[in-house]
Write an enzyme that holds these catalytic residues in place. Structure first.
Site, PDB file in Angstrom:
ATOM      1  N   HIS A  15     -25.656 -26.953  42.141  1.00 46.67           N
ATOM      2  CA  HIS A  15     -25.394 -25.374  42.369  1.00 46.67           C
ATOM      3  C   HIS A  15     -26.963 -24.606  42.291  1.00 46.67           C
ATOM      4  O   HIS A  15     -27.753 -25.179  41.516  1.00 46.67           O
ATOM      5  CB  HIS A  15     -24.581 -24.819  41.337  1.00 46.67           C
ATOM      6  CG  HIS A  15     -25.294 -24.983  40.066  1.00 46.67           C
ATOM      7  ND1 HIS A  15     -25.948 -24.325  39.174  1.00 46.67           N
ATOM      8  CD2 HIS A  15     -24.582 -26.124  39.212  1.00 46.67           C
ATOM      9  CE1 HIS A  15     -26.014 -24.803  37.994  1.00 46.67           C
ATOM     10  NE2 HIS A  15     -25.267 -25.787  37.923  1.00 46.67           N
ATOM     11  N   ASP A  16     -27.266 -23.625  43.255  1.00 47.19           N
ATOM     12  CA  ASP A  16     -28.350 -22.898  43.088  1.00 47.19           C
ATOM     13  C   ASP A  16     -29.808 -23.623  43.558  1.00 47.19           C
ATOM     14  O   ASP A  16     -30.919 -23.084  43.140  1.00 47.19           O
ATOM     15  CB  ASP A  16     -28.498 -22.106  41.635  1.00 47.19           C
ATOM     16  CG  ASP A  16     -27.173 -21.397  41.355  1.00 47.19           C
ATOM     17  OD1 ASP A  16     -26.793 -20.509  41.941  1.00 47.19           O
ATOM     18  OD2 ASP A  16     -26.349 -21.859  40.224  1.00 47.19           O
ATOM     19  N   GLY A  66     -29.019 -28.625  38.803  1.00 46.97           N
ATOM     20  CA  GLY A  66     -29.022 -27.132  39.306  1.00 46.97           C
ATOM     21  C   GLY A  66     -30.278 -26.546  39.226  1.00 46.97           C
ATOM     22  O   GLY A  66     -31.315 -26.852  38.440  1.00 46.97           O
TER      23      GLY A  66
END
Length: 259
Positions: free
Chosen positions: A119-120, A137
């Site tokens: 994520h991200d 992440g």
């Protein structure tokens, strides 16, 4: 161009020239651009936007919820650009609200089997992820990098443009641009000379980078003073990119030298 055995949600927006293979699942809030090919047994969840002429191979999981304890089902996104090759069993997660809400992957990347991008993450263009390279992440990978097989990158790290990691490297700090790294934990071992020559960098640029590496990353004493002096002296754009990356690092950069 959609196999009748595929499961495609009515709200998905799929270009007429895109292909979707048998037993693939396309969820709601998914957009797939022209010429993109989805093999069999691929799962794509939304919100996810996929650009043009990508090729996603079988058993990949694209746009699934992030592996983050704080995630509570917020409508975060995954954005994939154009002409990416995404091989078997790749996992690409959506973003989280605390990380800005998006995972972004650029154009013309080769993402080999079993790669995980969490994520991200922000992934640039013309990057090669060899088999099973993994990003935790909030990682940023700049253009023209190569991550060797089974490279592991700690959360919140940055990897600078034209960097190269060897097989099995584990990065727990920022990796400066134009450099080579190897080991667990990884250490910087020099400038990526072969890669830079293949990309058409001049001898003057490569020599300038080599000097900056030796003086700033291998040198002793006050690194900040050496860095500021070279920034004031250099006329080589690539050297400035290297030095400014080191200067702005929040995590600190990888140490130089072999284990």
């Amino acid at each position: 161009m959609i196999d009748p055995r595929a499961d495609v949600h009515p709200s998905a927006e799929i270009d007429a020239s895109a292909q979707i293979g048998p037993f693939s699942v396309i969820g709601p809030n998914v957009r797939i651009g022209a010429g993109t090919r989805i093999a069999s047994h691929v799962v794509i969840q939304g919100p996810t936007e996929i650009g043009r002429e990508n090729h996603i191979y079988q058993f990949s999981s694209i746009g699934e919820a992030p592996q983050d304890r704080s995630y509570r089902g917020e409508p975060t996104r995954l954005v994939i650009g154009d002409r990416n090759m995404i091989r078997e069993s790749v996992t690409l997660s959506r973003g989280t609200e605390k990380g800005g809400g998006e995972t972004v992957i650029g154009h013309d990347n080769i993402i080999m089997a079993y790669v995980h991008i969490a994520h991200d993450c922000i992934v640039g263009n013309n990057i090669t992820f060899a088999n099973a390279a993994s990003l935790a992440g909030h990682v940023e990978v700049q253009d023209h990098c190569t991550l060797g097989g089974f490279t592991l990158v700690h959360q919140f790290c940055r990897i600078g443009t034209h960097a190269f990691t060897s097989m099995g490297s584990a990065l727990n700090r920022d990796m400066p641009p134009y450099c080579l790294a190897s080991g667990n934990y990884a250490r910087l071992i020099g400038i990526n000379k072969v890669g830079l020559r293949r990309q058409g960098f001049s001898d003057a640029s490569i020599q300038g980078l080599h000097r900056a590496f030796a003086e700033v990353l291998r040198g002793h004493g006050d690194r900040k003073a050496r860095l500021e002096r070279l920034l004031a002296e250099t006329t080589i754009p690539e050297v400035r990119v290297l030095l400014e990356f080191i200067q702005t690092s929040q995590r600190g950069v990888l140490r130089a030298g072999r284990d």
